[in-house]
Structure formats: structure tokens, C-alpha cells
Design a protein around this motif. Structure first.
Motif, PDB file in Angstrom:
ATOM      1  N   ALA A  68      30.741  25.225  29.848  1.00  0.00           N
ATOM      2  CA  ALA A  68      31.879  24.590  30.742  1.00  0.00           C
ATOM      3  C   ALA A  68      32.059  23.264  30.049  1.00  0.00           C
ATOM      4  CB  ALA A  68      31.440  24.338  32.193  1.00  0.00           C
ATOM      5  N   SER A  87      35.759  34.494  24.151  1.00  0.00           N
ATOM      6  CA  SER A  87      34.195  34.368  23.663  1.00  0.00           C
ATOM      7  C   SER A  87      34.282  34.623  22.177  1.00  0.00           C
ATOM      8  CB  SER A  87      33.242  35.462  24.597  1.00  0.00           C
ATOM      9  OG  SER A  87      33.349  35.031  26.043  1.00  0.00           O
ATOM     10  N   SER A 114      43.826  37.194  33.361  1.00  0.00           N
ATOM     11  CA  SER A 114      42.585  38.096  32.236  1.00  0.00           C
ATOM     12  C   SER A 114      43.312  38.980  31.569  1.00  0.00           C
ATOM     13  CB  SER A 114      41.608  38.304  33.414  1.00  0.00           C
ATOM     14  OG  SER A 114      40.834  37.584  33.938  1.00  0.00           O
ATOM     15  N   ASN A 174      38.462  36.358  34.231  1.00  0.00           N
ATOM     16  CA  ASN A 174      37.259  36.646  33.519  1.00  0.00           C
ATOM     17  C   ASN A 174      37.036  35.686  32.387  1.00  0.00           C
ATOM     18  OD1 ASN A 174      35.589  37.914  31.163  1.00  0.00           O
ATOM     19  ND2 ASN A 174      34.956  39.275  32.897  1.00  0.00           N
ATOM     20  N   ARG A 175      35.921  35.300  32.206  1.00  0.00           N
ATOM     21  CA  ARG A 175      35.563  33.941  31.194  1.00  0.00           C
ATOM     22  C   ARG A 175      35.446  34.451  29.687  1.00  0.00           C
ATOM     23  NH1 ARG A 175      30.468  35.053  33.552  1.00  0.00           N
ATOM     24  NH2 ARG A 175      28.873  35.837  32.220  1.00  0.00           N
ATOM     25  N   SER A 176      35.440  35.577  29.544  1.00  0.00           N
ATOM     26  CA  SER A 176      35.411  36.241  28.254  1.00  0.00           C
ATOM     27  C   SER A 176      37.030  36.262  27.671  1.00  0.00           C
ATOM     28  CB  SER A 176      34.740  37.463  27.997  1.00  0.00           C
ATOM     29  OG  SER A 176      33.331  37.440  28.219  1.00  0.00           O
ATOM     30  N   PHE A 191      36.921  22.559  34.110  1.00  0.00           N
ATOM     31  CA  PHE A 191      35.977  23.185  34.666  1.00  0.00           C
ATOM     32  C   PHE A 191      34.783  22.145  35.215  1.00  0.00           C
ATOM     33  CE2 PHE A 191      37.590  26.188  31.586  1.00  0.00           C
ATOM     34  CZ  PHE A 191      37.643  27.503  32.260  1.00  0.00           C
ATOM     35  N   TYR A 200      31.356  29.153  36.175  1.00  0.00           N
ATOM     36  CA  TYR A 200      32.489  28.051  36.084  1.00  0.00           C
ATOM     37  C   TYR A 200      33.662  28.823  36.351  1.00  0.00           C
ATOM     38  CZ  TYR A 200      31.886  29.981  31.291  1.00  0.00           C
ATOM     39  OH  TYR A 200      32.229  30.937  30.214  1.00  0.00           O
ATOM     40  N   ASP A 201      34.059  30.078  35.722  1.00  0.00           N
ATOM     41  CA  ASP A 201      35.271  30.907  35.793  1.00  0.00           C
ATOM     42  C   ASP A 201      35.362  31.089  37.312  1.00  0.00           C
ATOM     43  OD1 ASP A 201      32.689  32.352  36.011  1.00  0.00           O
ATOM     44  OD2 ASP A 201      33.738  34.139  35.125  1.00  0.00           O
ATOM     45  N   SER A 205      38.686  29.718  39.119  1.00  0.00           N
ATOM     46  CA  SER A 205      39.564  30.477  39.650  1.00  0.00           C
ATOM     47  C   SER A 205      39.980  30.306  41.078  1.00  0.00           C
ATOM     48  CB  SER A 205      39.059  31.947  39.487  1.00  0.00           C
ATOM     49  OG  SER A 205      38.946  32.373  38.228  1.00  0.00           O
TER      50      SER A 205
END
Length: 278
Positions: A68, A87, A114, A174-176, A191, A200-201, A205
Motif C-alpha cells: 500500500a 502485480s 478490473s 482486484n489488486r492484481s 491507499f 487495501y484494495d 474500492s
């Protein structure tokens, strides 16, 4: 600048190299910058970046600052109208950047989107559309917050396969692979760094939704995700950061925020350490 692509890396040199190669190939004339934050890798990731990708901006942290905080570092040092977070264990397709930017340009109500993710074998990764795990689902139901995640199938007993090839509004990015609109970040903040590696995502969100923005899932391109975990499951670090994030989320929205109303300002819920360039 139209787009800033941000990658946070820690000891994933091999995957980082193929990730950046795919991003370079996907620029397709977009006014774009790539920023890599290295969280004190010990596997020659920095040397590889300096040798193979001298045109990519590299931020070197002397210690592992967590995901983050590293993302916040990169966002505040970048200038794109959109920020694409990926990522290092991913490969984007050649049309990914062009298509997600076009999608955001045509959906002005969207704070972020996403991207459809698949495994190296081509299997759909469910979390790219429904970003909450079973543990998060149970926690939100217990805390009475599930009503704010109506699109995440928290209370649904329908276990059929999700609609992979349907762009739709979702709750959790989605964090990726998430694309964010900078103007939306200017309103809700960056974040929350209390969520070091997980959550954190979900938190960002949620703040975007409460502020009145929409989050989307976009299916007309794809990202291959090798799904290399930042920490091994059921180690002390995993328990600390994963379950710590869940507790932090509940504490934040049950005790720090007196009443939540979709569309109400949430700036009081988190004061970012960094200022975002307007």
C-alpha cells in the motif's frame, strides 16, 4: 500524460522482467509512463531493471515498505490521467492498455476497472470479477456491512460459474490489475497504509463506492496472473497481515465511521500521508 503504469516488486525478478516486457509491448502509442517500486529486493531485481529497462522509472526502497505504501509512493510521483496498477507476476496482452483506457474514457462515471484475469493455463480467475474471498464475505456478513457489497454475491447461494465474458459494475477492484481515475483518487485519497499487504484494495474500492463512484469489471481483454503469493499462507506474516487487514477494516467502518451512506463524503475516514498532484 494519459497513463501511468505502476508495479510494486519484492523478490520477483524473473516475473518482473516478463511483466515489464509485456507492458512495453502494450503501449501502442499511448502517452504512457511505467514506474516500478522495488521494496528492498535481494534477488537482483534492481540490477535487472537498470540493465534491461533503463527507460522505466525505478524507485528503490531501502526496506520493504509494504504494498500500500509503495503504491502511494508511485502514484504521487506519477502524472497520468489514469493509473494502472499491476502485480509483477502478471503478463498483460498487447491490447490491454489501449482497451482499458478507451473503456474509462467512455465511462465517465467509473472510478476504476478490473481486468479479466486468467491462469497461465487459460482458466478464468474468479476474483478478477468477484474480489472478496470467503473469509471476507463471512466477516462482512457478521459485521453487518454486506449490504454495501451487493454485487459480490456475499449472501447468494448460487455457486455457478460467474459471467466471465460480461462487463459489469462490481464492488471490489482486484489488486492484481486495476485501472484508477486520478480525479477519483483526488476526492477519496490514496491507499490506507494500515492495510500493508492485504485489504487495501477492498478499502479503496469501498471508499470509492461510498463517495458515489462506480467500479467495473472489464472483459474485452485479459491479464495472465501467475498468482505468486507475497507471503506463504499460514505463516506468522500471513496471519498478521491478512487477518490484521480484516480487523482494521471492521474497526475503521464500525467504530471510526459513525454512519455510512452511499454517496456521502468519506474524506474523514482516511487522511493520506501524500498529496496527489492535481
Amino acid at each position: 500524460m494519459k497513463l501511468s503504469v505502476i508495479v510494486v516488486n519484492h523478490n520477483l525478478c524473473m516475473w518482473l522482467r516478463q511483466c515489464i516486457s509485456s507492458l512495453e509491448a502494450a503501449r501502442n502509442g499511448i502517452d504512457c509512463e511505467i514506474v516500478v517500486v522495488d521494496n528492498a529486493s535481494a534477488d537482483k531485481s534492481v540490477e535487472m531493471m537498470q540493465s534491461k529497462f533503463p527507460g522505466v522509472r525505478l524507485i528503490e526502497n531501502e526496506k520493504n515498505e509494504g504494498i500500500a505504501r509503495a503504491l502511494n509512493q508511485a502514484i504521487t510521483s506519477s502524472s497520468g490521467e489514469y493509473v494502472f496498477l499491476v502485480s509483477p507476476d502478471t503478463i498483460v496482452s498487447k491490447d490491454t492498455l489501449t482497451k482499458v483506457v478507451d473503456f474509462m474514457d467512455s465511462h465517465t462515471d467509473a472510478a476504476g476497472t478490473s481486468v479479466r484475469m486468467v491462469t497461465p493455463q487459460g482458466h478464468f480467475i474468479r476474483s478478477s470479477k468477484y474480489g472478496l474471498t470467503k473469509k471476507w464475505n463471512l466477516l462482512l456478513k457478521w459485521a453487518g456491512l454486506s449490504k454495501y457489497f451487493a454485487k459480490s454475491r456475499i449472501t447468494s447461494s448460487n455457486h455457478s460459474q460467474p459471467d466471465e465474458f460480461e462487463t459489469a459494475e462490481i464492488d471490489v477492484l482486484n489488486r492484481s490489475s486495476m485501472l484508477l481515475r486520478r480525479s477519483a483518487l483526488n476526492k477519496v485519497g490514496l491507499f490506507d497504509e494500515r492495510f500493508v499487504m492485504f485489504g487495501y484494495d477492498v478499502d479503496l474500492s469501498f471508499r470509492l463506492k461510498v463517495e458515489g463512484f462506480k467500479n467495473y469489471y472489464f472483459h474485452k481483454t485479459y491479464v495472465i496472473n501467475f498468482n505468486i503469493k507475497p507471503v506463504q499462507k499460514y505463516t506468522f506474516s500471513y496471519l498478521k497481515y491478512y487477518y490484521g487487514a480484516m480487523l482494521a477494516f471492521i474497526s475503521k467502518y464500525l467504530f471510526e465511521a459513525p454512519k455510512l451512506t452511499l454517496g456521502a463524503p468519506v474524506k474523514t475516514l482516511y487522511t493520506p500521508q501524500y498529496e496527489i498532484e492535481q
